[in-house]
Design a protein around this motif. Structure first.
Motif, short mmCIF file in Angstrom:
data_model
loop_
_atom_site.label_atom_id
_atom_site.label_comp_id
_atom_site.label_asym_id
_atom_site.label_seq_id
_atom_site.Cartn_x
_atom_site.Cartn_y
_atom_site.Cartn_z
N GLN A 71 0.84 -1.06 -0.06
CA GLN A 71 0.05 0.00 -0.02
C GLN A 71 0.87 1.28 -0.09
N ASP A 72 0.31 2.35 -0.71
CA ASP A 72 1.05 3.38 -0.55
C ASP A 72 -0.13 4.60 0.07
N ASN A 73 0.51 4.78 1.45
CA ASN A 73 -0.63 5.54 2.11
C ASN A 73 -0.65 7.12 1.56
N ALA A 74 0.50 7.42 1.07
CA ALA A 74 0.14 9.11 0.52
C ALA A 74 -0.54 9.06 -0.54
N LYS A 75 -0.95 7.82 -1.24
CA LYS A 75 -1.83 8.02 -2.52
C LYS A 75 -2.91 7.36 -2.09
N ASN A 76 -3.21 6.75 -1.00
CA ASN A 76 -4.48 6.07 -0.52
C ASN A 76 -4.57 4.74 -1.65
N THR A 77 -3.65 4.20 -1.95
CA THR A 77 -3.84 3.24 -2.97
C THR A 77 -3.13 1.77 -2.42
N LEU A 78 -3.92 0.66 -3.04
CA LEU A 78 -3.50 -0.56 -2.52
C LEU A 78 -3.03 -1.25 -3.56
N TYR A 79 -2.12 -2.14 -3.60
CA TYR A 79 -1.79 -2.99 -5.03
C TYR A 79 -1.54 -4.28 -4.56
N LEU A 80 -1.66 -5.08 -5.76
CA LEU A 80 -1.52 -6.46 -5.75
C LEU A 80 -0.68 -6.79 -6.94
N GLN A 81 0.89 -7.09 -6.64
CA GLN A 81 1.43 -7.59 -7.49
C GLN A 81 1.37 -9.17 -7.96
N MET A 82 1.00 -9.61 -8.91
CA MET A 82 0.71 -10.95 -9.39
C MET A 82 1.76 -11.50 -10.09
N ASN A 83 2.57 -12.35 -9.98
CA ASN A 83 3.47 -13.28 -10.59
C ASN A 83 3.34 -14.60 -10.95
N SER A 84 3.78 -15.02 -11.73
CA SER A 84 3.70 -16.59 -12.24
C SER A 84 2.22 -16.92 -12.14
N LEU A 85 1.36 -16.24 -12.84
CA LEU A 85 0.19 -16.48 -13.13
C LEU A 85 -0.18 -17.79 -13.66
N LYS A 86 -1.42 -18.12 -13.28
CA LYS A 86 -2.07 -19.55 -13.57
C LYS A 86 -3.29 -19.33 -14.10
N PRO A 87 -3.62 -20.30 -14.90
CA PRO A 87 -5.07 -20.17 -15.32
C PRO A 87 -6.21 -20.14 -14.38
N GLU A 88 -5.69 -21.04 -13.28
CA GLU A 88 -6.85 -21.09 -12.02
C GLU A 88 -6.82 -19.75 -11.54
N ASP A 89 -5.92 -18.80 -11.40
CA ASP A 89 -6.18 -17.33 -11.11
C ASP A 89 -7.17 -16.56 -11.72
N THR A 90 -7.65 -17.11 -12.94
CA THR A 90 -8.62 -16.34 -13.62
C THR A 90 -9.82 -16.01 -12.83
N ALA A 91 -10.09 -14.97 -12.52
CA ALA A 91 -11.34 -14.41 -11.77
C ALA A 91 -11.50 -13.24 -11.66
N MET A 92 -12.73 -12.58 -11.32
CA MET A 92 -12.74 -11.02 -11.02
C MET A 92 -12.36 -10.84 -9.54
N TYR A 93 -11.45 -9.80 -9.69
CA TYR A 93 -10.65 -9.47 -8.33
C TYR A 93 -11.18 -8.18 -7.85
N TYR A 94 -11.60 -8.16 -6.55
CA TYR A 94 -12.18 -7.06 -5.73
C TYR A 94 -11.21 -6.74 -4.68
N CYS A 95 -11.35 -5.29 -4.56
CA CYS A 95 -10.65 -4.78 -3.31
C CYS A 95 -11.66 -4.49 -2.22
N ALA A 96 -11.07 -4.50 -1.05
CA ALA A 96 -12.00 -4.26 -0.10
C ALA A 96 -11.60 -3.60 1.18
N ALA A 97 -12.19 -2.93 2.14
CA ALA A 97 -11.81 -2.37 3.16
C ALA A 97 -12.63 -2.42 4.32
N GLY A 98 -12.15 -2.62 5.61
CA GLY A 98 -12.60 -2.76 6.71
C GLY A 98 -11.98 -2.13 7.99
N PRO A 99 -12.47 -2.51 9.22
CA PRO A 99 -11.91 -1.91 10.35
C PRO A 99 -10.66 -2.73 10.73
#
Length: 125
Positions: A71-99
């Motif tokens: 995460q980059d707190n200055a930019k209020n941005t969350l990241y997910l670096q995904m490497n060595s991707l596989k066919p089973e990683d195929t999906a809709m990806y959602y970001c979520a926030a909570g307490p």
């Protein structure tokens, strides 16, 4: 109200990489957790990776060693670096926030209060 907007999805071949981003409008909580979840057609939404405001991270076993959340707190941005991707990683990806949560809750979708619209990741073999 926290607004989350994901970007960075796309189509890649097996073994490729993608970086997802999630821009948050503002944090409601002084302490918080944020996570990435994914949902493939016909399957339950599952936790992929999460991080709390102390920097504690947790990963699903299926992505350990391949994905990295940050995460980059200055930019209020969350990241997910995904490497060595596989066919089973195929999906809709959602970001979520909570307490702020204990580590045992970080990948539990019912804990999270705010959700983005999702970004599609497709990995071909």
């Amino acid at each position: 109200q926290v607004q989350l907007v994901e970007s960075g999805g796309g189509s890649v071949q097996s073994g490729g990489s993608l970086r997802l981003s999630c821009a948050a409008s503002r944090y409601t909580y002084s302490s918080y957790c944020m996570g990435w979840f994914r949902q493939a057609p016909g399957k339950e939404r599952e936790g992929v990776a999460a991080i709390d405001s102390d920097g504690t991270t947790r990963y699903a076993d299926s992505v350990k060693g391949r994905f990295a959340i940050s995460q980059d707190n200055a930019k209020n941005t969350l990241y997910l670096q995904m490497n060595s991707l596989k066919p089973e990683d195929t999906a809709m990806y959602y970001c979520a926030a909570g307490p702020q949560a204990g580590w045992w809750l970080l990948l539990r979708k019912t804990w999270y209060k705010y959700w983005g619209q999702g970004t599609q990741v497709t990995v071909s073999s």
